[in-house]
Design a protein around this motif. Structure first.
Motif, PDB file in Angstrom:
ATOM      1  N   HIS A 167       0.836  -1.198   0.000  1.00 53.92           N
ATOM      2  CA  HIS A 167       0.000   0.000   0.000  1.00 53.92           C
ATOM      3  C   HIS A 167       0.870   1.247   0.000  1.00 53.92           C
ATOM      4  CE1 HIS A 167      -2.382   3.181   2.076  1.00 53.92           C
ATOM      5  NE2 HIS A 167      -3.227   2.845   1.117  1.00 53.92           N
ATOM      6  N   TYR A 168       1.857   1.286   0.877  1.00 49.41           N
ATOM      7  CA  TYR A 168       2.659   2.497   0.947  1.00 49.41           C
ATOM      8  C   TYR A 168       3.579   2.663  -0.252  1.00 49.41           C
ATOM      9  CZ  TYR A 168       3.323   6.833   3.179  1.00 49.41           C
ATOM     10  OH  TYR A 168       3.278   8.181   3.425  1.00 49.41           O
TER      11      TYR A 168
ATOM     12  N   VAL B 173      -9.511   6.789   2.745  1.00 47.32           N
ATOM     13  CA  VAL B 173      -8.118   6.686   2.307  1.00 47.32           C
ATOM     14  C   VAL B 173      -8.060   5.722   1.128  1.00 47.32           C
ATOM     15  CG1 VAL B 173      -5.788   5.974   2.978  1.00 47.32           C
ATOM     16  CG2 VAL B 173      -7.261   7.134   4.639  1.00 47.32           C
ATOM     17  N   ALA B 174      -7.374   6.123   0.079  1.00 48.14           N
ATOM     18  CA  ALA B 174      -7.259   5.252  -1.091  1.00 48.14           C
ATOM     19  C   ALA B 174      -6.566   3.951  -0.712  1.00 48.14           C
ATOM     20  CB  ALA B 174      -6.479   5.950  -2.192  1.00 48.14           C
ATOM     21  N   GLY B 175      -7.168   2.851  -1.077  1.00 48.82           N
ATOM     22  CA  GLY B 175      -6.592   1.539  -0.820  1.00 48.82           C
ATOM     23  C   GLY B 175      -5.772   1.066  -2.007  1.00 48.82           C
ATOM     24  N   VAL B 176      -5.322  -0.165  -1.926  1.00 47.89           N
ATOM     25  CA  VAL B 176      -4.505  -0.753  -2.983  1.00 47.89           C
ATOM     26  C   VAL B 176      -5.240  -0.728  -4.317  1.00 47.89           C
ATOM     27  CG1 VAL B 176      -3.458  -2.913  -3.788  1.00 47.89           C
ATOM     28  CG2 VAL B 176      -3.079  -2.151  -1.438  1.00 47.89           C
ATOM     29  N   ALA B 177      -6.514  -1.079  -4.322  1.00 52.00           N
ATOM     30  CA  ALA B 177      -7.272  -1.129  -5.579  1.00 52.00           C
ATOM     31  C   ALA B 177      -7.307   0.236  -6.256  1.00 52.00           C
ATOM     32  CB  ALA B 177      -8.684  -1.645  -5.326  1.00 52.00           C
ATOM     33  N   THR B 178      -7.610   1.268  -5.502  1.00 51.99           N
ATOM     34  CA  THR B 178      -7.691   2.622  -6.049  1.00 51.99           C
ATOM     35  C   THR B 178      -6.318   3.110  -6.507  1.00 51.99           C
ATOM     36  OG1 THR B 178      -9.561   3.122  -4.620  1.00 51.99           O
ATOM     37  CG2 THR B 178      -8.333   5.004  -5.498  1.00 51.99           C
TER      38      THR B 178
END
Length: 123
Positions: A17-18, A65-70
């Protein structure tokens, strides 16, 4: 602008994610970005998207908060260079067919060449 290379070797949702947060942020301000994943970090590049089933993904999205998918969609739209380490794939037993569309297969020399005069981050 100075190129940014991100080495993703860590397992799990948090480092992936980061890595995407940093990569998309840098690309959004015009920096050339190369995201290089190896070993456990290759989970981010897998077609079956195992990181999306992590409970943190839903919590991030629910909190705005934008996640991995976004972030993954943003990375594709921003044209991030995404490279899967060939040696890492062999050591993890991952076939090229298991990777998402648009992922390059290359080695560490290709990654270092892409970021020759830039900064490197490792997660």
């Amino acid at each position: 602008m100075t190129p940014l290379g991100i080495l993703l070797r860590g397992a799990g949702h948090e480092p992936a994610h980061y890595a995407l947060v940093l990569a998309t942020g840098a690309a959004a301000i015009g920096r050339p970005v190369t995201l290089f994943a190896t070993n456990a970090g290759l989970a981010l590049f897998r077609r079956d998207a195992p990181l999306l089933s992590d409970p943190r993904e839903a919590r991030l999205e629910a909190s705005g908060v934008a996640g991995v998918a976004t972030l993954w969609e943003a990375a594709v739209e921003l044209g991030l260079r995404r490279i899967a380490c060939e040696a890492g794939m062999r050591s993890e037993g991952i076939a090229a067919e298991a990777l998402s569309e648009g992922i390059e297969l290359a080695g560490v020399v290709t990654f270092l060449e892409a970021t020759r005069d830039g900064q490197l981050l490792s997660l």
